[in-house]
Design an enzyme around this catalytic site. Structure first.
Site, PDB file in Angstrom:
ATOM      1  N   LYS A   1      -3.665  -4.794   2.291  1.00  0.00           N
ATOM      2  CA  LYS A   1      -2.453  -3.979   2.178  1.00  0.00           C
ATOM      3  C   LYS A   1      -1.857  -4.110   0.785  1.00  0.00           C
ATOM      4  CE  LYS A   1       0.343  -3.589   5.760  1.00  0.00           C
ATOM      5  NZ  LYS A   1       1.242  -3.954   6.902  1.00  0.00           N
ATOM      6  N   ILE A   2      -1.637  -2.968   0.168  1.00  0.00           N
ATOM      7  CA  ILE A   2      -1.026  -2.893  -1.158  1.00  0.00           C
ATOM      8  C   ILE A   2       0.162  -1.941  -1.069  1.00  0.00           C
ATOM      9  CG2 ILE A   2      -1.354  -2.189  -3.561  1.00  0.00           C
ATOM     10  CD1 ILE A   2      -4.316  -2.838  -3.255  1.00  0.00           C
TER      11      ILE A   2
END
Length: 370
Positions: free
Chosen positions: A141-142
């Site tokens: 997750k970014i």
């Protein structure tokens, strides 16, 4: 509509992911049960989820004691315990991953939220998490911040699957989809098999209503009341229209011919925060194919009990959604300011949760060391 709303939701093309993960869920068989009986085909995590998991019970005590004995510091301990949970969850979902050709069976882990505004370090940590967990069904997750966008592209270019989080506005969502397509183009140039690279774009829902309703309630305008509770669904509908518009045409088709799959919209923050609204509204009203809905367990059980899944509720609704946004502007809601405030608050909340996680683990390490 059948007597099984979760099955109906899955049949409508919505992948059901659980918005929670803990050692306790894994050890007790709770997560395995949700997979077997509640149509759950993926899991998302975030710093808040891990902070709550580590602060509760004793499931992590043995591993923390072992790490303390080895002299691990707090950052190394947090990395070890969180990636262990995620790796084990990936193994639990491996059959789902194989059965869906990699579309589902996904487990997401977030980069350190303190890096949200640092492109270089975000990209480096994303690759490190990918290598550390070492499972093909991982998603890193970014955050979809301005600084996160090039990190998303760089990470995808290395063949890593990405869950882009903290998306609030359609304008930023378009930037995220551009970063995704650019990443796949670079991945192709780097020799990666595009069939193995997957991505979702986590578009936050309930928080939009919370913020805009608060601003509407402060207005002395009779039109404001009629707009309460409409912004979040309208925003998601417009996002889906942008998705449909983006994943077509020669540029995308060239990637699709190489096996690329479109970055699916993921409806996040779908737990209802205002008790005046139905507790299933952000599920019932966001039914459309090739999407993901990641739910807290409370919402999952509410949908199973009394959800109303009545087919596609999104396609073709963009004009009505735009009318809602036009109405918000007419009564004086500054939408740009709303989305800036939500993104800032989202990053700040995750940073605070990460600090709480570090404090909890520091205390556990100190206790283990006597």
């Amino acid at each position: 509509m059948s007597s099984n709303p979760l099955a109906d939701l899955s049949a409508a093309g919505v992948s059901i992911w659980l918005d929670d993960l803990s050692r306790e869920r894994l050890n007790t068989g709770n997560l395995a049960n949700l997979i077997a009986e509640h149509n759950v085909v993926g899991v998302t995590t975030n710093p808040t989820i891990f902070a709550a998991a580590l602060a509760k019970g004793s499931a992590y005590d043995e591993q923390v004691r072992e790490l303390a004995a080895r002299g691990a510091d707090v950052d190394a301990t947090v990395r070890e315990v969180t990636t262990t949970d995620v790796r084990n969850a990936c193994d639990l979902f491996r059959d789902v991953y194989d059965a869906t050709d990699g579309v589902d069976g996904r487990v997401s882990i977030e980069v350190d939220p303190r890096l949200a505004n640092d492109t270089e370090r975000t990209a480096a940590e994303a690759l490190d998490l990918w290598k550390t967990v070492d499972r093909p069904n991982l998603m890193v997750k970014i955050p979809g911040t301005v600084e996160g966008l090039p990190a998303i592209t760089r990470t995808l270019a290395e063949g890593v699957s990405v869950n882009v989080t903290l998306i609030f506005s359609v304008e930023r969502y378009r930037d995220v989809m551009e970063a995704f397509i650019a990443g796949l183009e670079q991945a192709k140039a780097n020799g990666h098999d595009l069939r193995t690279i997957h991505s979702v774009a986590s578009f936050f829902v309930s928080r939009v209503d919370t913020e805009i309703d608060k601003r509407l309630d402060a207005l002395d305008d009779p039109r404001a009341k009629d707009l309460r509770g409409k912004a979040a669904i309208a925003n998601a509908v417009l996002a889906y229209a942008a998705y449909q518009e983006t994943f077509q045409g020669a540029r995308w088709e060239a990637l699709a011919a190489e096996g690329a799959r479109a970055q699916r919209p993921l409806w996040a923050s779908t737990g209802v925060k205002d008790p005046a609204y139905s507790d299933t509204r952000y599920v019932d009203r966001l039914v459309v194919g090739n999407t993901v809905n990641t739910m807290p367990e409370k919402t999952l059980h509410a949908v199973a009990d009394h959800g109303k899944i009545e087919g596609d509720t999104v396609t073709g609704q963009a004009a009505q959604a735009q009318e809602v946004f036009d109405g918000l502007v007419e009564v004086g809601i500054d939408l740009d300011d709303v989305f800036i405030a939500l993104e800032t608050e989202g990053v700040d909340k995750f940073e605070k949760s990460w600090a709480e996680l570090l404090d909890t683990v520091t205390g556990q390490l100190n206790q283990a060391k006597g």
